[in-house]
Each structure stands twice: as structure tokens, then as C-alpha cells.
Write a protein that holds these residues in place. Structure first.
Motif, mmCIF file in Angstrom:
data_model
loop_
_atom_site.group_PDB
_atom_site.id
_atom_site.type_symbol
_atom_site.label_atom_id
_atom_site.label_comp_id
_atom_site.label_asym_id
_atom_site.label_seq_id
_atom_site.Cartn_x
_atom_site.Cartn_y
_atom_site.Cartn_z
ATOM 1 N N ALA A 49 30.558 44.408 87.747
ATOM 2 C CA ALA A 49 31.347 43.287 88.269
ATOM 3 C C ALA A 49 31.048 43.029 89.746
ATOM 4 O O ALA A 49 31.220 41.905 90.226
ATOM 5 N N MET A 50 30.559 44.056 90.450
ATOM 6 C CA MET A 50 30.185 43.913 91.855
ATOM 7 C C MET A 50 28.741 43.427 92.005
ATOM 8 O O MET A 50 28.269 43.234 93.121
ATOM 9 N N GLY A 51 28.029 43.279 90.879
ATOM 10 C CA GLY A 51 26.636 42.852 90.926
ATOM 11 C C GLY A 51 25.643 43.988 90.998
ATOM 12 O O GLY A 51 24.462 43.768 91.270
ATOM 13 N N CYS A 52 26.082 45.186 90.734
ATOM 14 C CA CYS A 52 25.233 46.374 90.814
ATOM 15 C C CYS A 52 24.192 46.355 89.687
ATOM 16 O O CYS A 52 24.562 46.344 88.519
ATOM 17 N N PRO A 53 22.882 46.378 90.031
ATOM 18 C CA PRO A 53 21.856 46.286 88.998
ATOM 19 C C PRO A 53 21.475 47.605 88.346
ATOM 20 O O PRO A 53 20.902 47.609 87.253
ATOM 21 N N LYS A 54 21.750 48.727 88.978
ATOM 22 C CA LYS A 54 21.374 50.022 88.402
ATOM 23 C C LYS A 54 22.264 51.111 88.979
ATOM 24 O O LYS A 54 22.849 50.971 90.049
ATOM 25 N N ILE A 55 22.350 52.212 88.233
ATOM 26 C CA ILE A 55 23.182 53.347 88.638
ATOM 27 C C ILE A 55 22.321 54.607 88.608
ATOM 28 O O ILE A 55 21.518 54.795 87.692
ATOM 29 N N GLN A 56 22.522 55.448 89.575
ATOM 30 C CA GLN A 56 21.861 56.745 89.605
ATOM 31 C C GLN A 56 22.898 57.822 89.858
ATOM 32 O O GLN A 56 24.025 57.557 90.278
ATOM 33 N N LEU A 57 22.509 59.037 89.580
ATOM 34 C CA LEU A 57 23.370 60.178 89.834
ATOM 35 C C LEU A 57 22.489 61.412 89.965
ATOM 36 O O LEU A 57 21.305 61.372 89.636
ATOM 37 N N MET A 58 23.073 62.457 90.456
ATOM 38 C CA MET A 58 22.358 63.719 90.598
ATOM 39 C C MET A 58 23.036 64.763 89.719
ATOM 40 O O MET A 58 24.259 64.815 89.660
ATOM 41 N N VAL A 59 22.221 65.557 89.039
ATOM 42 C CA VAL A 59 22.705 66.662 88.219
ATOM 43 C C VAL A 59 22.024 67.920 88.734
ATOM 44 O O VAL A 59 20.809 67.927 88.943
ATOM 45 N N ARG A 60 22.803 68.957 88.933
ATOM 46 C CA ARG A 60 22.219 70.209 89.426
ATOM 47 C C ARG A 60 21.182 70.738 88.440
ATOM 48 O O ARG A 60 21.369 70.678 87.219
ATOM 49 N N GLU A 61 20.096 71.228 88.993
ATOM 50 C CA GLU A 61 18.997 71.755 88.195
ATOM 51 C C GLU A 61 19.481 72.780 87.177
ATOM 52 O O GLU A 61 20.310 73.633 87.480
ATOM 53 N N GLY A 62 18.997 72.645 85.957
ATOM 54 C CA GLY A 62 19.331 73.592 84.905
ATOM 55 C C GLY A 62 20.599 73.260 84.134
ATOM 56 O O GLY A 62 20.950 73.972 83.200
ATOM 57 N N ASN A 63 21.282 72.190 84.490
ATOM 58 C CA ASN A 63 22.530 71.835 83.818
ATOM 59 C C ASN A 63 22.225 70.933 82.623
ATOM 60 O O ASN A 63 22.539 69.742 82.607
ATOM 61 N N GLU A 64 21.619 71.514 81.608
ATOM 62 C CA GLU A 64 21.188 70.761 80.435
ATOM 63 C C GLU A 64 22.336 70.095 79.668
ATOM 64 O O GLU A 64 22.171 68.975 79.196
ATOM 65 N N PRO A 65 23.496 70.725 79.512
ATOM 66 C CA PRO A 65 24.572 70.009 78.794
ATOM 67 C C PRO A 65 24.961 68.692 79.467
ATOM 68 O O PRO A 65 25.216 67.694 78.788
ATOM 69 N N VAL A 66 24.994 68.673 80.788
ATOM 70 C CA VAL A 66 25.343 67.443 81.492
ATOM 71 C C VAL A 66 24.212 66.426 81.371
ATOM 72 O O VAL A 66 24.457 65.238 81.149
ATOM 73 N N LEU A 67 22.972 66.889 81.479
ATOM 74 C CA LEU A 67 21.848 65.974 81.299
ATOM 75 C C LEU A 67 21.861 65.370 79.893
ATOM 76 O O LEU A 67 21.618 64.176 79.722
ATOM 77 N N ALA A 68 22.165 66.179 78.891
ATOM 78 C CA ALA A 68 22.228 65.681 77.510
ATOM 79 C C ALA A 68 23.343 64.644 77.369
ATOM 80 O O ALA A 68 23.187 63.650 76.644
ATOM 81 N N PHE A 69 24.465 64.859 78.037
ATOM 82 C CA PHE A 69 25.553 63.888 78.016
ATOM 83 C C PHE A 69 25.075 62.541 78.555
ATOM 84 O O PHE A 69 25.271 61.495 77.930
ATOM 85 N N TYR A 70 24.426 62.552 79.720
ATOM 86 C CA TYR A 70 23.941 61.301 80.291
ATOM 87 C C TYR A 70 22.839 60.686 79.435
ATOM 88 O O TYR A 70 22.757 59.464 79.316
ATOM 89 N N ASP A 71 21.993 61.525 78.820
ATOM 90 C CA ASP A 71 20.995 61.000 77.875
ATOM 91 C C ASP A 71 21.698 60.183 76.784
ATOM 92 O O ASP A 71 21.252 59.098 76.414
#
Length: 146
Positions: A104-126
Motif C-alpha cells: 500500500a506504500m508502493g514498496c516493490p520488494k521485501i528483503q529480510l535476513m535469516v541467521r546462518e544455519g536457521n533452515e526451519p526459518v528459511l523453509a518457512f520463507y520459501d
């Protein structure tokens, strides 16, 4: 679903910090209360909490996300779900709401950082359609919290 999402209120501070500690998000070099105060100065409407309204009395905070938009990309930080509410769609819903507000603010893309080795969180974002890419993060602390 017996939970709802709303903007953070300063009265939520201690419950949010406790949730972040339960979720393992806090670090000694980042004072979570200062992070909250800083966020309240910049786009506070993008700091969201999920509340459990199951018993109809005092709602309990069961999820958080802190989002931001710098005019080029959006960012997500401090996504947390209470251990008692994992695998119920809380994180998915709170991320969707942050995405909706950023769009709604016009944001074209989103990024985030996940701590290295945190596969469950990476899988969630996948599962939400986020793409992994290789970058090197660098940083410089301007204000030392500890």
C-alpha cells in the motif's frame, strides 16, 4: 482462528520482549527495548502484533513482526511466534499483513535476513515465495546499546 493482528502499542513492550526472548531473537548487543523505542520513531504503523483472543478476556501477544520501507525496498525484522502458537498460521498471517501494508506504500520488494544455519526459518520463507540469494551483509554500529 482466535487471534487478530493490530499495530504495536507501547503497553505491549514487556510482552513483546518476553516473546522475542522465548523465540531466541534477542542478542546481547541489541537492547530490544531500545529497538522498540527506535521503531516507534519511524513508521510505527509497520510494527505489528498478533493477539490471542481465545478466552475473550486479556488478549495475549503470540506474534510480532517489525517492518520498514526505505523507498527502495521493504524489510522484515523480529518475526516471532509464541511456541504455543506455532504451526497455526500466525506467522503466515502477520507476514501477509506486513506485505499488504508495504504494498500500500508502493514498496516493490521485501528483503529480510535469516541467521546462518536457521533452515526451519528459511523453509518457512520459501513456503511464502521468498527467494534465497547469495549476498554478503556488512554493517557498522553507530550507537552501542550494551
Amino acid at each position: 482462528m482466535a487471534w487478530r493482528i493490530r499495530a504495536f502499542d507501547p503497553r505491549d513492550t514487556e510482552a513483546v520482549v518476553a516473546l522475542w526472548e522465548e523465540a531466541g531473537l534477542t542478542r546481547p548487543w541489541n537492547d530490544p527495548r531500545r529497538d522498540i523505542q527506535r521503531k516507534l520513531q519511524v513508521q510505527p504503523e509497520l510494527f505489528l502484533v498478533a493477539l490471542d483472543d481465545t478466552d475473550g478476556t486479556d488478549p495475549r501477544i503470540v506474534g510480532t513482526v517489525m517492518a520498514g520501507y526505505d523507498g527502495h525496498r521493504g524489510w522484515l525484522y523480529y518475526l516471532a511466534t509464541a511456541l504455543s502458537h506455532r504451526k497455526r498460521g500466525v506467522a503466515r498471517a502477520i507476514v501477509a499483513e506486513a506485505e499488504r501494508l508495504l504494498l500500500a506504500m508502493g514498496c516493490p520488494k521485501i528483503q529480510l535476513m535469516v541467521r546462518e544455519g536457521n533452515e526451519p526459518v528459511l523453509a518457512f520463507y520459501d513456503s511464502l515465495g521468498y527467494e534465497r540469494f547469495s549476498v554478503s551483509n556488512t554493517g557498522k554500529r553507530l550507537i552501542v546499546d550494551a
